[in-house]
Design an enzyme around this catalytic site. Sequence first.
Site, PDB file in Angstrom:
ATOM      1  N   THR A   1     -47.458 -29.572 -19.228  1.00 17.82           N
ATOM      2  CA  THR A   1     -47.128 -29.523 -17.801  1.00 17.82           C
ATOM      3  C   THR A   1     -45.807 -30.240 -17.510  1.00 17.82           C
ATOM      4  O   THR A   1     -45.653 -31.408 -17.824  1.00 17.82           O
ATOM      5  CB  THR A   1     -48.249 -30.170 -16.963  1.00 17.82           C
ATOM      6  OG1 THR A   1     -49.473 -29.525 -17.298  1.00 17.82           O
ATOM      7  CG2 THR A   1     -47.973 -30.029 -15.476  1.00 17.82           C
TER       8      THR A   1
ATOM      9  N   ASP B   1     -45.242 -32.323 -24.369  1.00 15.48           N
ATOM     10  CA  ASP B   1     -46.297 -32.164 -23.375  1.00 15.48           C
ATOM     11  C   ASP B   1     -46.226 -30.725 -22.854  1.00 15.48           C
ATOM     12  O   ASP B   1     -45.258 -30.013 -23.122  1.00 15.48           O
ATOM     13  CB  ASP B   1     -46.035 -33.190 -22.254  1.00 15.48           C
ATOM     14  CG  ASP B   1     -47.140 -33.205 -21.222  1.00 15.48           C
ATOM     15  OD1 ASP B   1     -48.290 -32.960 -21.605  1.00 15.48           O
ATOM     16  OD2 ASP B   1     -46.853 -33.456 -20.043  1.00 15.48           O
TER      17      ASP B   1
ATOM     18  N   ASP C   1     -42.918 -36.002 -19.352  1.00 15.01           N
ATOM     19  CA  ASP C   1     -42.369 -36.247 -18.018  1.00 15.01           C
ATOM     20  C   ASP C   1     -43.253 -37.106 -17.128  1.00 15.01           C
ATOM     21  O   ASP C   1     -42.862 -37.457 -16.027  1.00 15.01           O
ATOM     22  CB  ASP C   1     -42.097 -34.915 -17.310  1.00 15.01           C
ATOM     23  CG  ASP C   1     -43.388 -34.230 -16.867  1.00 15.01           C
ATOM     24  OD1 ASP C   1     -44.419 -34.440 -17.542  1.00 15.01           O
ATOM     25  OD2 ASP C   1     -43.358 -33.502 -15.867  1.00 15.01           O
TER      26      ASP C   1
END
Length: 854
Positions: A545, A543, A742
């Site tokens: 961000t 990912d 996350d």
Amino acid sequence: MTHQYVISGMSCDGCRKKVEKTLNSVEGIQAEVTLNPPLATITMEKHVPTEKFQEVLTEAGKYTIEMTSSKPSSEPAVKSCCSSHTKDSHAGHEHKKETTVKHQHNHNHSHNHHNATGVYYCPMHCEGDKTYDKPGDCPVCGMDLVPQVAIGTQFTCPMHPEIVSNEPGDCPICGMDLVPMQASENEENKTYTDLLKKMKIAILFTLPIFIISMSEMIPDNPLYKIMSIENWNWVQFLFSIPVLFYAGWMFFVRAYKSIITWNLNMFTLIGIGTGVAFLFSIAGMFFPDVFPSEFKSHHGTIHLYFEAATVIITLVLLGQLLEARAHGQTNGAIKELLKLAPTEATLVENGNDKVISIHNIKKGDLLRVKPGEKIPVDGKITTGESSIDEAMITGEPIPVDKKVGDIVIAGTINGTKSFVMIAEKVGSETLLSQIIQMVNDASRSRAPIQKLADRVAKYFVPTVVAISILTFILWAKFGPEPAYIYGLINAIAVLIIACPCALGLATPMSVMVGVGKGAQAGILIKNAEALENMNKIDVLITDKTGTITEGKPSVEKIYAVNNNEDLLLQNIASLNQHSEHPLAQAVVNFAKAKNQTILDVPDFEAVAGKGVIGTVNNSKVALGNKKLMLQVGASISEDIENKIIAEQNLGKTVSYIAVDKVVLGYVTITDAIKASSAKAIKDLIDQGVEVIMMTGDNGNTAKAVADHLHLSSFKADCLPEDKLKEIKRLQAEGKIVAMAGDGINDAPALAQANIGIAMGTGTDVAIESAKITLVKGDLNGIVKVKKLSHSVMKNIKQNLFFAFIYNVLGVPIAAGILYPVFGILLSPMLAALAMSLSSVSVIVNALRLRNLNL
């Protein structure tokens, strides 16, 4: 909602599967049941009363179910099966029918064990996660059970010491909180001490037997001038009794158990080998005339083998002693983690400081942390600031500056300033407790590579016994005189040298040390399979961000067509107040800093992968990407579109703001790329791993970030299901895929990937879905875990290679294969030494992983 239930009464994996299947038959719930700890984790759409679970379990197996409530444990606790079951319960005996379900809300409750009556498991995990509540030996392989590192303890009342409980709670007499009792003698040391005592007795009596036996090689034996050979044989016989029937008796008990349950193991071979030598010697002493002349020495007496039996027992004891010492070092990482937890804290109450036990801390308590003290529980700083050494949790040596609002972690060490914190996670909820529990669970899990050793072990002992019998027959028929003597000696040597335990220990020891090493470097590994597969990954999907970037986005600017930025800011901040997304938090924080009033939003809705919508001041407001604008039918002017593209080309994240289906502006959010991301990605690519960035951000922003990191592969505008589809597509091509993320939206992809890697800075849902968690939340951790995986797998292969080669070469040499060419025979005593050291060498090799530089 998710609740946990403690289930007692499960004796094996069959029970676990039955309970899990039965619970999952209840509509609207998803249950996962583990045998150790004996827990059912049940996720339900709406609350289901425990009585319903009682009903289905009763129907399934006539279980008696009793619901009890319990006080949350404030002590990190190892969870385990409540009762010990012998192997015959697996061999067709009816399982214990009584199952008790204890309901737990919002906390992990478990059985705490005093060190003296702790939880034990087999180091070879013959029955998976099964544990025992008493010391002894494994009913399958016969090895000494080793104690699980005692995280819990017994509790007593400070005022009424006669009150003793296995669980925290309050005193039934005075109502005071029970406090932990001082632990008694460490169980590992006790095992070692017991073995050492037996070893000393074995040496005391074996040494004279060995001297008497070896004196036969001295010309004109001086001992025969003192007594006749017959009398010396009696001395050997009497001295051998304490060695075999005290020091080594446990080996015969294990051998007997292994034969009656047909779980043949190392002790089967030792028992048969030394038993044959001892019984043969007794028969030779009492009934010498029944033996043919081939068994007799030139003195006319039968060759006796008391020295072989006693020396073998003594050397096997030596091996067990060395193993007991080494086992204590393999779980050293957990012990070091346990030492991090402080025992006291300073409670701030009504302006006064009061020192209390860590077990008495409750959520919401204000605690003062003084310079140099350990932080007692997880929470946030409310007053003051400091720098905190988090090396023991994250593996990073540089202290981290913390200010008001920052999270602090239990077990980390405060620097030179004092601060006040609010307790948010206590007891088993703290990160430190979870790390300890995860390391414990992972250390006992089985790696797929172990299946090979398991298959070999199944046929190992019968094959060795067959080779031993064949050895005696071949020597008796074709060997030189005294052929029967040669046959017997070599048959015993074959039985003694074979070591199935070296095979069985090869994998678990390396896994235990490797998982502990990872925990010390801020890498939490859920199970051994994840550790093994990490070495095989072809593709890493990451990912953006919070994974590649800091995950601490900040609003750079808000653009409004009508120059009314304040109104737009109020609209989007009000909309974002209920969202957990980092970008949403950035907007809310920006609005608060500008003293904007946050309005109520009655119909807030998060649209996965697109943005958020809701009604603010009777206007329909939408904030998100272009897909969301198309979904709500918002019109976008060419001027705004061009301005947004220009921002995106700079690597910034831009969200469109639409009010009543017209885009009236945008918000620009920046999120710095982590300093370590570029190097970590380069290292992974150099190791042959294809790195693909998949982000919900737009193509322009994604390309700017990819160019900065020299990433060849990236996909933009991704919805959560797109990440899932990409992982499935790559897996269909035969790729081993790791996914790093996350957020809540990453959870499905983390679960689907061969290895899900959660950033410890992320959400609990992501961490729960992942196989590996990086406490620091840094891509460099993936490089570390790949190195750790490679080193552990290399270590396991070394162990397996040694164990296989040792047995493949050792058994034929013991059988006498070198005798025709080189005239070399292996004494059973040397065979016993080799066998004892083979297991120890496997453990010592595994311990080398502790020195690995990650």
